[in-house]
Motif scaffolding. Structure first.
Motif, PDB file in Angstrom:
ATOM      1  N   ASN A 204      25.613  43.220  42.543  1.00  0.00           N
ATOM      2  CA  ASN A 204      27.002  43.572  41.048  1.00  0.00           C
ATOM      3  C   ASN A 204      26.769  44.474  40.653  1.00  0.00           C
TER       4      ASN A 204
ATOM      5  N   ARG B 263      28.253  45.934  37.051  1.00  0.00           N
ATOM      6  CA  ARG B 263      28.699  45.244  36.220  1.00  0.00           C
ATOM      7  C   ARG B 263      27.617  44.857  35.411  1.00  0.00           C
TER       8      ARG B 263
ATOM      9  N   ARG C 168      29.402  49.054  49.361  1.00  0.00           N
ATOM     10  CA  ARG C 168      30.343  48.273  49.678  1.00  0.00           C
ATOM     11  C   ARG C 168      30.402  48.127  50.872  1.00  0.00           C
TER      12      ARG C 168
ATOM     13  N   LEU D 162      35.631  33.956  33.050  1.00  0.00           N
ATOM     14  CA  LEU D 162      34.559  33.074  33.540  1.00  0.00           C
ATOM     15  C   LEU D 162      34.771  33.437  34.707  1.00  0.00           C
ATOM     16  N   GLU D 163      32.613  33.689  34.744  1.00  0.00           N
ATOM     17  CA  GLU D 163      32.533  34.260  36.090  1.00  0.00           C
ATOM     18  C   GLU D 163      32.334  32.732  36.926  1.00  0.00           C
ATOM     19  N   LEU D 164      33.053  33.061  38.294  1.00  0.00           N
ATOM     20  CA  LEU D 164      33.072  31.748  38.848  1.00  0.00           C
ATOM     21  C   LEU D 164      31.547  32.056  39.522  1.00  0.00           C
TER      22      LEU D 164
ATOM     23  N   LEU E  29      33.093  42.726  32.486  1.00  0.00           N
ATOM     24  CA  LEU E  29      32.534  41.476  33.070  1.00  0.00           C
ATOM     25  C   LEU E  29      33.145  42.549  34.618  1.00  0.00           C
ATOM     26  N   GLY E  30      33.244  43.548  34.326  1.00  0.00           N
ATOM     27  CA  GLY E  30      33.526  44.360  35.677  1.00  0.00           C
ATOM     28  C   GLY E  30      34.817  44.973  35.938  1.00  0.00           C
TER      29      GLY E  30
ATOM     30  N   ILE F 243      37.743  50.563  39.609  1.00  0.00           N
ATOM     31  CA  ILE F 243      37.696  49.474  40.496  1.00  0.00           C
ATOM     32  C   ILE F 243      38.696  48.816  41.334  1.00  0.00           C
TER      33      ILE F 243
ATOM     34  N   ARG G 273      40.596  41.884  43.922  1.00  0.00           N
ATOM     35  CA  ARG G 273      41.526  40.794  44.659  1.00  0.00           C
ATOM     36  C   ARG G 273      41.986  40.113  44.119  1.00  0.00           C
TER      37      ARG G 273
ATOM     38  N   LEU H 119      43.110  36.617  44.008  1.00  0.00           N
ATOM     39  CA  LEU H 119      42.997  35.071  44.716  1.00  0.00           C
ATOM     40  C   LEU H 119      44.012  34.088  44.504  1.00  0.00           C
TER      41      LEU H 119
ATOM     42  N   ILE I 151      42.628  34.109  39.352  1.00  0.00           N
ATOM     43  CA  ILE I 151      41.254  33.998  39.534  1.00  0.00           C
ATOM     44  C   ILE I 151      41.148  35.124  40.591  1.00  0.00           C
TER      45      ILE I 151
ATOM     46  N   SER J 271      38.746  38.864  42.170  1.00  0.00           N
ATOM     47  CA  SER J 271      37.136  38.831  42.774  1.00  0.00           C
ATOM     48  C   SER J 271      37.556  40.237  42.254  1.00  0.00           C
ATOM     49  N   VAL J 272      36.344  40.571  41.460  1.00  0.00           N
ATOM     50  CA  VAL J 272      36.268  42.418  41.413  1.00  0.00           C
ATOM     51  C   VAL J 272      34.552  42.358  41.421  1.00  0.00           C
ATOM     52  N   CYS J 273      34.137  43.513  42.012  1.00  0.00           N
ATOM     53  CA  CYS J 273      32.948  44.147  42.366  1.00  0.00           C
ATOM     54  C   CYS J 273      32.403  42.844  43.349  1.00  0.00           C
ATOM     55  N   GLY J 274      32.700  42.441  44.333  1.00  0.00           N
ATOM     56  CA  GLY J 274      31.809  40.720  44.772  1.00  0.00           C
ATOM     57  C   GLY J 274      31.709  39.826  43.773  1.00  0.00           C
ATOM     58  N   THR J 275      32.250  39.678  42.815  1.00  0.00           N
ATOM     59  CA  THR J 275      31.803  38.576  41.672  1.00  0.00           C
ATOM     60  C   THR J 275      33.719  37.774  41.928  1.00  0.00           C
ATOM     61  N   ARG J 276      33.577  36.330  41.675  1.00  0.00           N
ATOM     62  CA  ARG J 276      34.878  35.742  41.408  1.00  0.00           C
ATOM     63  C   ARG J 276      34.759  36.063  39.624  1.00  0.00           C
ATOM     64  N   VAL J 277      35.968  35.617  39.502  1.00  0.00           N
ATOM     65  CA  VAL J 277      36.128  35.621  38.034  1.00  0.00           C
ATOM     66  C   VAL J 277      37.505  35.139  37.473  1.00  0.00           C
ATOM     67  N   ALA J 278      37.883  34.136  36.667  1.00  0.00           N
ATOM     68  CA  ALA J 278      38.546  33.812  36.728  1.00  0.00           C
ATOM     69  C   ALA J 278      38.471  34.800  34.927  1.00  0.00           C
TER      70      ALA J 278
END
Lengths: 44, 625, 85
Positions: free
Chosen positions: B101, B104, B201, B427-429, C42-43, C48, C51, C53, C60, C62-69
């Motif tokens: 990541n 970020r 990516r 929040l990051e999951l 958070l990116g 950018i 996606r 979800l 939810i 997905s941004v830069c490969g991280t899932r974010v709520a």
């Protein structure tokens, strides 16, 4: 059974030491501002 | 900290693996988890460079940016800027970045480079990034940034030697800055450009295992089923499974008492050891298994990455009482102990929400209340332990505490008004990971040790003092009741009896409550001492003998003292009262004022007293006295 | 959302992330509102890929490969444009 004297004195001694330890602890925790709570991630 | 050693700081975004790296470098066992914001305070340790030079290492709480943010992030910022009074400005910063990541994570690295401190970049979790299809180019990254870049896998200990070598003298010079200093826009653009070059990516979005798991665990219906199932397992195992080791501790206690009674002549010292120390401290230590289990489950949830999902699920519910999903972890931890719970509120962004969470956290029935509940609840059921009825009463106790906490949170949140700067749930999951067993177990052991240390110091001290207060001054009489009323405790209970009587207690119970204001688990030991319970000589439980003794107690007019009304009233008092000095101290520190700590203490104690009074009087009306 | 409407919105104004369709990829065009800094941290940045979800009170993505709520209030502040793929 008769109560041996040394037991009474030792018990009193232990109590006295405890009182002193508590007093010292209270004094120390007041000055440092730390609760000294025994939790490891408590104090930063 | 020795001034002569160079100070190295680990910095980066939350959940980048700083603490894992810190542990790997220093050999410490600081708590790690797969949840953003596990580290909320600065940790310090020592390490050696590749040339054997001693270095001081600090682990900073994660932060996304050096601007704004929650209290834990402010700490990191102050240290990096050299504004922290206790910690000097670091000589070198290791920026720990999650390789998956970079877009970020690079931002914070660029901000730190701007501060003109020497920087080394540790590119963490390269294995996971490559698995996700990223093509990493650390050399390119190093060229673009102008600082050394070391790919590592902190959890597997890979790349640490290379990292240590890069920490050798002379420290890397501060690089030339290719963007406009202080301009967030320009910095951000530069970061994105670098990330694009150094970590390509894959075009297509691949569905990972975490994606598949989340489809179930975050499902509007199935997700809740799983959540409730997990919570149920957690509490069920605490109340049933923990019974086995608790039995062992109990027999050990009885066995030691037996040995001492056999070896020593009757006297003051023997009384002190058997009644005061073994009886008192033992009644507390017995809860160790339950506390360990609770910390184990919380550790498991954090380490696997489920905690963020639970926070996500709970957000809708929590928002109704004016809190957010981020308050879930602090509140859940408070079921184990309010102190880590209050500390964990540092991850909450909104200051007012944080205050409310701290305020109600002690109402989550903590593990120290368990001894009291376990003593009292069976008295409502004719003395037998276990069974579905007991489980049901336990459940209602937890629900009652929690519901009251939510109602109070709602009212308080309304009173405090909205935040000056509105904050939103974000929040990051993190991807699911296999739990790091080693750390979970060591953390659980740490916790257990802290608990035992507390039992061996503070509680031991209180027990000794209490024993003294029930023994001195002595009176030569054969009637134990007369002897007791002559002692310090006898006199105190005489004074407080009129106050506690409307709540259904006599002076001795009142005194036991007083002693438990330092730590509530003391109550059981105090009751055992104050009602002169003989230690059981067989394997039969001490708790049973306390209960038998209590059941026999009567008021002077012959009414039963521990009627259902009185027991319920006692339970209510213990559900609501804040009887834990360390919590008050931590609340005062975390809120930055004793006003909150003491205010919370007074509010909860008065609330408990009034609730208990009302309940007793009502129960009396219904003929339960 | 019918394709014609998407085209309409695209021509005069961008979609917000709340309106965006689940399971699709988008490119972030603009961030506007008080939550910008929080989002950027958070990116969520311009250009950018993101996606979406899941929908709901909290979305939810997905941004830069991280899932974010993130809460729908915040998602409203993210203006996106569907990518061609």
């Amino acid at each position: 059974m008769e109560s041996p004297d040394w037991q009474a004195w030792t018990a009193l001694g232990i109590v006295a030491i405890t009182v002193i330890l508590f007093a010292v602890r209270a004094k120390r925790s007041n000055s440092s501002g730390c609760s000294n709570c025994g939790k490891d991630d408590g104090c930063s | 900290m020795e001034a002569s050693n160079d100070l190295i700081a680990l910095a980066g975004n939350p959940n980048a693996g700083k603490t894992t790296l810190f542990n790997a470098l220093t050999g410490s066992i600081e708590k790690v988890g797969n949840y953003p914001g596990v580290t909320v305070s600065v940790k310090q340790g020592g390490m050696r460079s590749a040339h054997g030079k001693a270095l001081d290492l600090i682990d900073l709480p994660g932060c996304y940016s050096l601007e704004g943010g929650s209290p834990d992030q402010q700490i990191a910022r102050d240290v990096l800027r050299g504004d922290n009074a206790k910690i000097p400005k670091p000589d070198l910063v290791v920026c720990v970045l999650d390789a998956s990541n970079l877009e970020r994570h690079l931002q914070i690295a660029l901000e730190i480079i701007e501060l003109e401190i020497p920087v080394v970049v540790a590119l963490n979790m390269v294995d996971l990034a490559e698995k996700a299809g990223l093509r990493l180019d650390p050399v390119k990254l190093s060229e673009e940034l102008g600082v050394p870049v070391v790919p590592i896998q902190a959890d597997k200990g890979k790349g640490l030697v290379e990292l240590k070598q890069s920490l050798g003298h002379p420290f890397p010079a501060t690089p030339e800055i290719h963007w406009e200093t202080g301009d967030a826009e320009s910095r951000r653009a530069f970061g994105l450009q670098v990330a694009d070059l150094a970590a390509r990516r894959p075009e297509a979005h691949t569905s990972t295992v975490s994606d598949k798991l989340d489809r179930i665990l975050l499902h509007p219906v199935l997700g809740w089923v799983c959540f409730i199932g997990i919570m149920f397992t957690l509490f069920w195992s605490i109340f049933s499974f923990a019974g086995i080791p608790m039995g062992w501790i109990e027999s050990l206690q009885d066995w030691t008492t037996g040995i001492i009674e056999g070896a020593m002549a009757e006297g003051d010292l023997r009384d002190l050891i058997t009644q005061g120390i073994i009886g008192g401290v033992g009644s507390v230590v017995i809860f160790l298994p339950q506390i360990l289990l609770l910390f184990f489950f919380i550790g498991l949830m954090e380490s696997s990455g489920y905690m963020s999902r639970a926070a996500f699920l709970m957000d809708g519910f929590m928002s109704r009482v004016g809190l957010s999903g981020k308050a879930f972890l602090p509140l859940l931890s408070s079921y184990a102990c309010a102190i880590p719970g209050v500390m964990a509120t540092r991850t909450i962004d909104s200051p007012k929400e944080r205050l409310v969470t701290i305020f109600v956290a002690p109402w989550m029935s903590c593990s120290a209340r368990l001894p009291v509940y376990l003593l009292l609840v069976p008295m409502l059921l004719g003395g037998s332990e276990g069974g579905a009825k007991q489980a049901l009463i336990f459940l209602s106790i937890y629900v009652l505490g929690t519901l009251t906490a939510f109602v109070v949170a709602r009212i308080l949140r309304g009173k405090l008004g909205p935040d000056e700067v509105p904050t939103h749930f974000l929040l990051e999951l993190p991807p699911y990971r296999f739990p790091q067993w080693k750390y979970i177990f060591r953390h659980v052991l740490d916790r257990g040790w802290a608990f035992l240390k507390n039992a061996g110091t503070v509680i031991l001290g209180i027990m000794i003092l209490l024993w003294a207060a029930t023994t001195y001054p002595k009176l030569d009489s054969d009637d134990p009741a007369e002897v007791l009323s002559h002692t310090i405790v006898g006199r105190i209970s005489h004074v407080i009896e009129p106050i506690v009587k409307p709540m259904g207690f006599d002076g001795r119970t009142g005194t036991a409550i007083l002693t438990s204001f330092a730590a509530r688990e003391v109550f059981v030991g105090s009751m055992a001492q104050l009602f002169h319970v003989d230690e059981a000589d067989e394997d039969s439980e001490t708790r049973n003998s306390i209960r038998d003794q209590l059941a026999k107690e009567t008021w002077p007019d012959g009414r039963k003292m521990f009627s259902p009304a009185a027991v319920i009233s006692l339970l209510i008092f213990y559900i609501y009262a804040l009887q834990c000095l360390p919590t008050t101290a931590v609340v005062a520190r975390e809120t930055g004022s004793w006003k909150w700590g003491i205010g919370q203490f007074i509010f909860m104690t008065v609330f408990a007293g009034v609730a208990s009074l009302i309940v007793y009087q009502l129960a009396k009306l219904f003929g339960l006295a | 959302m019918p394709p014609s409407l998407v085209q309409d919105l695209e021509s005069d104004s961008l979609l917000s992330l709340t309106q965006a369709q689940v399971g699709c990829d988008f490119q972030i065009r603009r961030l506007e509102g008080p939550g910008c800094d929080q989002l950027r941290n958070l990116g969520f940045c311009e250009s950018i890929q993101v996606r979406k979800l899941a929908n709901g009170r909290n979305l939810i993505c997905s941004v830069c490969g991280t899932r974010v709520a993130l809460s729908s209030d915040l998602a409203d502040q993210v203006k996106v444009e569907p990518t061609d793929s």
